[in-house]
Design a protein around this motif. Structure first.
Motif, PDB file in Angstrom:
ATOM      1  N   PRO A   1       1.895 -23.666 -12.129  1.00  0.00           N
ATOM      2  CA  PRO A   1       2.780 -22.915 -11.104  1.00  0.00           C
ATOM      3  C   PRO A   1       2.757 -20.719 -11.637  1.00  0.00           C
ATOM      4  CG  PRO A   1       4.670 -24.007 -12.381  1.00  0.00           C
ATOM      5  CD  PRO A   1       2.855 -24.399 -12.929  1.00  0.00           C
ATOM      6  N   LEU A   2       1.922 -20.862 -12.565  1.00  0.00           N
ATOM      7  CA  LEU A   2       1.371 -19.418 -13.389  1.00  0.00           C
ATOM      8  C   LEU A   2       0.459 -18.632 -12.674  1.00  0.00           C
ATOM      9  CD1 LEU A   2       1.777 -20.065 -17.174  1.00  0.00           C
ATOM     10  CD2 LEU A   2       3.743 -20.035 -15.300  1.00  0.00           C
ATOM     11  N   THR A   3      -0.071 -17.481 -12.006  1.00  0.00           N
ATOM     12  CA  THR A   3      -0.677 -16.903 -12.561  1.00  0.00           C
ATOM     13  C   THR A   3      -1.573 -17.236 -12.663  1.00  0.00           C
ATOM     14  OG1 THR A   3       0.575 -14.371 -12.261  1.00  0.00           O
ATOM     15  CG2 THR A   3       0.889 -15.994  -9.985  1.00  0.00           C
ATOM     16  N   PRO A   4      -2.486 -16.012 -12.482  1.00  0.00           N
ATOM     17  CA  PRO A   4      -3.917 -16.076 -13.828  1.00  0.00           C
ATOM     18  C   PRO A   4      -3.028 -15.004 -14.995  1.00  0.00           C
ATOM     19  CG  PRO A   4      -4.996 -16.147 -11.371  1.00  0.00           C
ATOM     20  CD  PRO A   4      -3.209 -16.490 -11.771  1.00  0.00           C
ATOM     21  N   ARG A   5      -2.588 -13.775 -14.024  1.00  0.00           N
ATOM     22  CA  ARG A   5      -1.702 -12.650 -14.712  1.00  0.00           C
ATOM     23  C   ARG A   5      -0.868 -13.634 -15.728  1.00  0.00           C
ATOM     24  NH1 ARG A   5      -3.488  -8.605 -17.118  1.00  0.00           N
ATOM     25  NH2 ARG A   5      -3.491  -6.941 -15.347  1.00  0.00           N
ATOM     26  N   GLU A   6      -0.327 -14.465 -15.141  1.00  0.00           N
ATOM     27  CA  GLU A   6       0.885 -14.961 -16.271  1.00  0.00           C
ATOM     28  C   GLU A   6       0.306 -16.028 -16.989  1.00  0.00           C
ATOM     29  OE1 GLU A   6       4.521 -14.314 -12.030  1.00  0.00           O
ATOM     30  OE2 GLU A   6       3.702 -16.712 -13.235  1.00  0.00           O
ATOM     31  N   ALA A   7      -0.234 -16.465 -16.916  1.00  0.00           N
ATOM     32  CA  ALA A   7      -1.189 -17.055 -17.928  1.00  0.00           C
ATOM     33  C   ALA A   7      -1.582 -16.103 -18.936  1.00  0.00           C
ATOM     34  CB  ALA A   7      -2.297 -18.457 -16.801  1.00  0.00           C
ATOM     35  N   GLU A   8      -2.016 -15.591 -18.595  1.00  0.00           N
ATOM     36  CA  GLU A   8      -2.688 -14.208 -19.464  1.00  0.00           C
ATOM     37  C   GLU A   8      -1.478 -14.191 -20.211  1.00  0.00           C
ATOM     38  OE1 GLU A   8      -5.517 -10.151 -19.737  1.00  0.00           O
ATOM     39  OE2 GLU A   8      -4.345 -10.720 -17.873  1.00  0.00           O
ATOM     40  N   VAL A   9      -0.348 -13.260 -20.168  1.00  0.00           N
ATOM     41  CA  VAL A   9       0.648 -13.258 -20.350  1.00  0.00           C
ATOM     42  C   VAL A   9       1.116 -14.023 -21.630  1.00  0.00           C
ATOM     43  CG1 VAL A   9       2.931 -12.247 -20.445  1.00  0.00           C
ATOM     44  CG2 VAL A   9       1.046 -11.341 -18.756  1.00  0.00           C
ATOM     45  N   LEU A  10       1.438 -15.375 -20.606  1.00  0.00           N
ATOM     46  CA  LEU A  10       1.356 -16.465 -21.970  1.00  0.00           C
ATOM     47  C   LEU A  10       0.854 -16.993 -23.364  1.00  0.00           C
ATOM     48  CD1 LEU A  10       3.428 -18.733 -22.494  1.00  0.00           C
ATOM     49  CD2 LEU A  10       1.892 -20.563 -20.904  1.00  0.00           C
ATOM     50  N   ALA A  11      -0.852 -16.871 -22.480  1.00  0.00           N
ATOM     51  CA  ALA A  11      -1.298 -16.864 -23.661  1.00  0.00           C
ATOM     52  C   ALA A  11      -1.020 -15.594 -25.107  1.00  0.00           C
ATOM     53  CB  ALA A  11      -2.833 -16.252 -24.107  1.00  0.00           C
ATOM     54  N   LEU A  12      -0.880 -14.745 -24.145  1.00  0.00           N
ATOM     55  CA  LEU A  12      -0.781 -13.241 -25.720  1.00  0.00           C
ATOM     56  C   LEU A  12       0.475 -13.898 -26.202  1.00  0.00           C
ATOM     57  CD1 LEU A  12      -2.007 -10.310 -23.610  1.00  0.00           C
ATOM     58  CD2 LEU A  12      -3.142 -11.471 -25.436  1.00  0.00           C
ATOM     59  N   LEU A  13       1.801 -14.355 -25.202  1.00  0.00           N
ATOM     60  CA  LEU A  13       3.165 -14.753 -25.585  1.00  0.00           C
ATOM     61  C   LEU A  13       2.589 -15.938 -27.101  1.00  0.00           C
ATOM     62  CD1 LEU A  13       5.144 -14.988 -22.832  1.00  0.00           C
ATOM     63  CD2 LEU A  13       5.712 -13.344 -25.033  1.00  0.00           C
ATOM     64  N   GLY A  14       1.519 -16.363 -26.626  1.00  0.00           N
ATOM     65  CA  GLY A  14       1.334 -17.112 -27.718  1.00  0.00           C
ATOM     66  C   GLY A  14       0.853 -17.085 -29.354  1.00  0.00           C
ATOM     67  N   ARG A  15       0.137 -15.746 -29.258  1.00  0.00           N
ATOM     68  CA  ARG A  15      -0.146 -15.178 -30.440  1.00  0.00           C
ATOM     69  C   ARG A  15       0.483 -14.487 -31.063  1.00  0.00           C
ATOM     70  NH1 ARG A  15      -5.365 -11.854 -27.975  1.00  0.00           N
ATOM     71  NH2 ARG A  15      -4.713 -11.541 -30.016  1.00  0.00           N
ATOM     72  N   GLY A  16       1.714 -14.812 -30.359  1.00  0.00           N
ATOM     73  CA  GLY A  16       3.365 -13.831 -31.038  1.00  0.00           C
ATOM     74  C   GLY A  16       3.190 -12.384 -30.634  1.00  0.00           C
ATOM     75  N   LEU A  17       2.202 -11.823 -29.301  1.00  0.00           N
ATOM     76  CA  LEU A  17       2.741 -10.336 -29.170  1.00  0.00           C
ATOM     77  C   LEU A  17       4.084  -9.948 -29.125  1.00  0.00           C
ATOM     78  CD1 LEU A  17      -0.701 -10.386 -29.654  1.00  0.00           C
ATOM     79  CD2 LEU A  17      -0.322  -8.820 -27.588  1.00  0.00           C
ATOM     80  N   SER A  18       4.677  -8.718 -29.188  1.00  0.00           N
ATOM     81  CA  SER A  18       5.886  -8.326 -28.603  1.00  0.00           C
ATOM     82  C   SER A  18       5.759  -7.855 -27.254  1.00  0.00           C
ATOM     83  CB  SER A  18       6.027  -7.060 -29.309  1.00  0.00           C
ATOM     84  OG  SER A  18       5.500  -6.425 -29.681  1.00  0.00           O
TER      85      SER A  18
END
Length: 207
Positions: free
Chosen positions: A140-157
């Motif tokens: 369901p995610l757009t490429p940008r949203e997938a990128e954001v999720l990956a960064l969330l997974g790395r713990g970024l605020s």
């Protein structure tokens, strides 16, 4: 540690996991603080039972660096965050208020150190199944949203996300909200777990 802070009422205390579950079911607290190590029913199982039986309750786990291999399991159990046992009363009160608003207590530095280190031991799809699982979970995610999720997974605020992606914080918040809605995630803690379990972020891949 007994929590006393303006605007926070301690409705019950428990000496073990079973008592904690019973107290939560009886008093329906907004936030439950659970020690990972408790007699009988441990904190992880207590968290699972409380979250299943008390809708809307949010859980903060207490841990130590000696026990930090339990952090990933705590997040997988549905906890909204974790704190070290030597946390100050003021920090603890702030954490309770934070998760009560619907956010997750995931300090980026702690997330990177703990989740990156121990996620390798968490159940993940077999190598041959990575592609289908990734597609199914994140389709369901757009490429940008997938990128954001990956960064969330790395713990970024949100601030770090905005800097990394050269976006405004308001735009980042919009992306995060859409990710949560599309994937039915409760908070950032669940986002971190999903990012690892789908293989979007690999243990050891963060800076």
């Amino acid at each position: 540690m007994i929590l006393t802070a303006r605007g926070i009422d301690v409705v019950a205390e428990a000496s073990d996991g079973a008592e904690a579950v019973a107290a939560a079911v009886l008093h329906r607290p907004d936030v439950a603080l659970l020690d990972i190590r408790m007699p009988g029913t441990d904190g992880l199982e207590a968290a699972r039972r409380i979250l299943a039986q008390v809708p809307g309750c949010r859980v903060i786990m207490l841990t130590t660096f000696d026990l930090d291999h339990y952090v990933y399991a705590a997040l997988s159990a549905g906890a909204s965050g974790f704190l070290l046992k030597d946390v100050t009363s003021a920090h603890l009160a702030a954490a309770v208020r934070l998760v009560d608003t619907g956010d997750a207590l995931l300090a980026p530095s702690i997330t990177r150190r703990l989740v990156e280190r121990f996620a390798a031991g968490a159940p993940r799809p077999a190598p041959g199944a990575d592609g289908p699982a990734l597609h199914r979970d994140l389709a369901p995610l757009t490429p940008r949203e997938a990128e954001v999720l990956a960064l969330l997974g790395r713990g970024l605020s949100n601030t770090e996300l905005a800097r990394e992606l050269t976006l405004s914080e308001s735009t980042v918040k919009t992306h995060v909200a859409r990710i949560f809605a599309k994937l039915n995630l409760r908070d950032r803690a669940q986002a971190v777990v999903l990012a690892y379990e789908t293989g979007l972020v690999a243990p050891g891949g963060a800076d």
